[in-house]
Design a protein around this motif. Structure first.
Motif, mmCIF file in Angstrom:
data_model
loop_
_atom_site.group_PDB
_atom_site.id
_atom_site.type_symbol
_atom_site.label_atom_id
_atom_site.label_comp_id
_atom_site.label_asym_id
_atom_site.label_seq_id
_atom_site.Cartn_x
_atom_site.Cartn_y
_atom_site.Cartn_z
ATOM 1 N N THR A 1 -4.620 20.058 -4.565
ATOM 2 C CA THR A 1 -4.736 18.816 -3.802
ATOM 3 C C THR A 1 -6.028 18.795 -2.993
ATOM 4 O OG1 THR A 1 -3.613 19.658 -1.828
ATOM 5 C CG2 THR A 1 -2.227 18.718 -3.572
ATOM 6 N N ARG B 1 -5.993 17.220 6.845
ATOM 7 C CA ARG B 1 -6.000 15.984 6.058
ATOM 8 C C ARG B 1 -6.481 14.811 6.894
ATOM 9 N NH1 ARG B 1 -2.683 11.708 5.683
ATOM 10 N NH2 ARG B 1 -1.188 12.657 7.103
ATOM 11 N N SER C 1 -9.879 12.588 6.364
ATOM 12 C CA SER C 1 -9.723 11.150 6.160
ATOM 13 C C SER C 1 -10.523 10.352 7.185
ATOM 14 C CB SER C 1 -8.235 10.769 6.243
ATOM 15 O OG SER C 1 -7.503 11.396 5.221
ATOM 16 N N ARG D 1 -3.010 6.805 4.662
ATOM 17 C CA ARG D 1 -3.488 7.107 3.314
ATOM 18 C C ARG D 1 -2.317 7.539 2.429
ATOM 19 N NH1 ARG D 1 -7.331 7.950 -0.156
ATOM 20 N NH2 ARG D 1 -7.277 9.744 -1.560
ATOM 21 N N GLY D 2 -2.256 6.940 1.230
ATOM 22 C CA GLY D 2 -1.183 7.240 0.299
ATOM 23 C C GLY D 2 0.025 6.345 0.473
ATOM 24 N N LYS D 3 0.025 5.539 1.550
ATOM 25 C CA LYS D 3 1.181 4.660 1.807
ATOM 26 C C LYS D 3 0.879 3.200 1.452
ATOM 27 C CE LYS D 3 3.376 8.137 3.479
ATOM 28 N NZ LYS D 3 2.319 9.091 3.139
ATOM 29 N N CYS E 1 3.311 0.600 -0.451
ATOM 30 C CA CYS E 1 4.733 0.955 -0.339
ATOM 31 C C CYS E 1 5.488 -0.118 0.454
ATOM 32 C CB CYS E 1 4.892 2.298 0.362
ATOM 33 S SG CYS E 1 4.292 3.712 -0.589
ATOM 34 N N LYS F 1 9.061 7.926 -5.750
ATOM 35 C CA LYS F 1 7.800 7.315 -5.319
ATOM 36 C C LYS F 1 7.572 6.003 -6.052
ATOM 37 C CE LYS F 1 2.863 8.357 -4.711
ATOM 38 N NZ LYS F 1 2.358 7.115 -5.327
ATOM 39 N N GLU G 1 7.441 1.907 -4.413
ATOM 40 C CA GLU G 1 6.277 1.026 -4.517
ATOM 41 C C GLU G 1 6.584 -0.243 -5.311
ATOM 42 O OE1 GLU G 1 3.414 3.593 -6.290
ATOM 43 O OE2 GLU G 1 2.928 4.634 -4.410
#
Length: 338
Positions: free
Chosen positions: A100, A113, A117, A230-232, A235, A301, A305
């Motif tokens: 990752t 992280r 970011s 970030r990553g959301k 959603c 996941k 979404e």
């Protein structure tokens, strides 16, 4: 017989004459001195040679390198993560050594992280300032072509990440306005991070809108370059708490408190909101299972979404299979395995 003259008297007389002469000389010197208050002190000047044109160029070049260090770091991290052209797809230049990007940043640079970011987001803000109002000029360096950041009149550039970070939460157009306002408040100089933060806070308060979300409402998260989201992005979530300027929403992988600027109402009907609440409950019961495999997590996941208030037949079957595998059903009752 006459008495010979005394040597002691001669010596005394000589000493007396010498003392009188010395005192007279000292008085003469003192009388000839000027008033100490108006005395002239001679200082030997050391000539400092002016910088040559080449030296001036070198100094400016080095100053610009220092000023854009945070910008270059953010741009480099972005390229390491997304590649030179993000639209083509993630290149993941870290993939040969780390699974990752977060793990890579932690071990290679010591960045968390969130820290990585924020650096990427700060570089995005700087790009916005450069592209829209602040000039950019290509210059050659030893290794690559990089933008040389300039000032144009009263337009002053940020020179560290603390000055840029508060701007991340604003829209691009508002970022430029807030930065110029901060420069004005700093007297035309580079403003401190505190000044920028104060200006941003006043801007948010001036442009804030009332929170119209309601409990149980379904909304979508908009990341908008917010590192904490970030990553959301994309959603959906169920509103379980309504604050003055934010909401706490339950998503497929947890709860998050999100400013209303980062939420989008999906305008589902009450019955559709209830259906999404049931789906959310089923997902949440599963996600807490410590033995949940990656394949099952990937399904959750995907469901988290969705852009519609229902499951397809295949999605319903997949969710049911996972519930059976991990001993949970829709009623939250354990299923007995034979």
């Amino acid at each position: 017989m006459p008495k010979p003259p005394s040597r002691q008297n001669k010596a005394t007389s000589a000493t007396s004459n010498n003392s009188t002469s010395a005192a007279s000389s000292a008085n003469k010197d003192i009388s000839q001195q000027e008033d100490p208050g108006s005395a002239t002190i001679t200082v030997t000047a050391v000539e400092v040679p002016e910088l040559t044109e080449q030296e001036q160029s070198d100094r400016l070049h080095l100053e610009r390198k220092v000023e854009r260090a945070f910008f270059e770091a953010g741009k480099a991290l972005s390229e390491l993560r997304d590649g030179l052209r993000p639209a083509v797809g993630d290149r993941k230049l870290y993939r040969s050594t780390h699974k990752t990007f977060e793990e890579y940043c932690k071990q290679r640079f010591g960045y968390t992280r969130i820290a990585a970011s924020y650096k990427i987001a700060a570089a995005t803000v700087m790009d916005n300032l450069l592209t829209n109002g602040l000039q950019k000029e290509e210059i050659a360096t030893d290794e690559l072509q990089t933008p040389k950041m300039l000032t144009n009149g009263l337009q002053i550039l940020p020179n560290n990440e603390r000055q840029v970070r508060p701007l991340v939460s604003l829209e691009p157009e508002v970022q430029r306005e807030a930065w110029q306002k901060a420069v004005e408040e700093a007297g035309g100089k580079v403003p401190s991070g505190r000044i920028v933060k104060d200006v941003v806070q006043r801007t948010i308060e001036r442009t804030r809108v009332p929170n119209t979300y309601q409990l149980g409402e379904v909304c979508q998260i908009l990341a908008k370059d917010n590192p904490e989201l970030r990553g959301k992005g994309g959603c959906w979530g169920i509103v379980n708490h309504v604050g003055e300027f934010s909401c706490t929403v339950t998503t497929w992988d947890g709860e998050y408190t999100v400013r209303i600027a980062h939420l989008k109402p999906l305008n589902y009907l009450p019955a559709e909101c209830q259906q999404m609440q049931l789906i959310s409950d089923r997902i949440n019961r599963l996600r807490d299972n410590e033995n949940l495999e990656e394949a099952a997590r990937a399904v959750l996941k995907h469901l988290g979404e969705l852009k519609r208030p229902y499951l397809t037949a295949v999605e319903e079957k997949l969710l049911s299979v996972i519930e059976q595998e991990y001993g949970v059903n829709e009623g939250n009752e354990p299923i007995a395995h034979s």
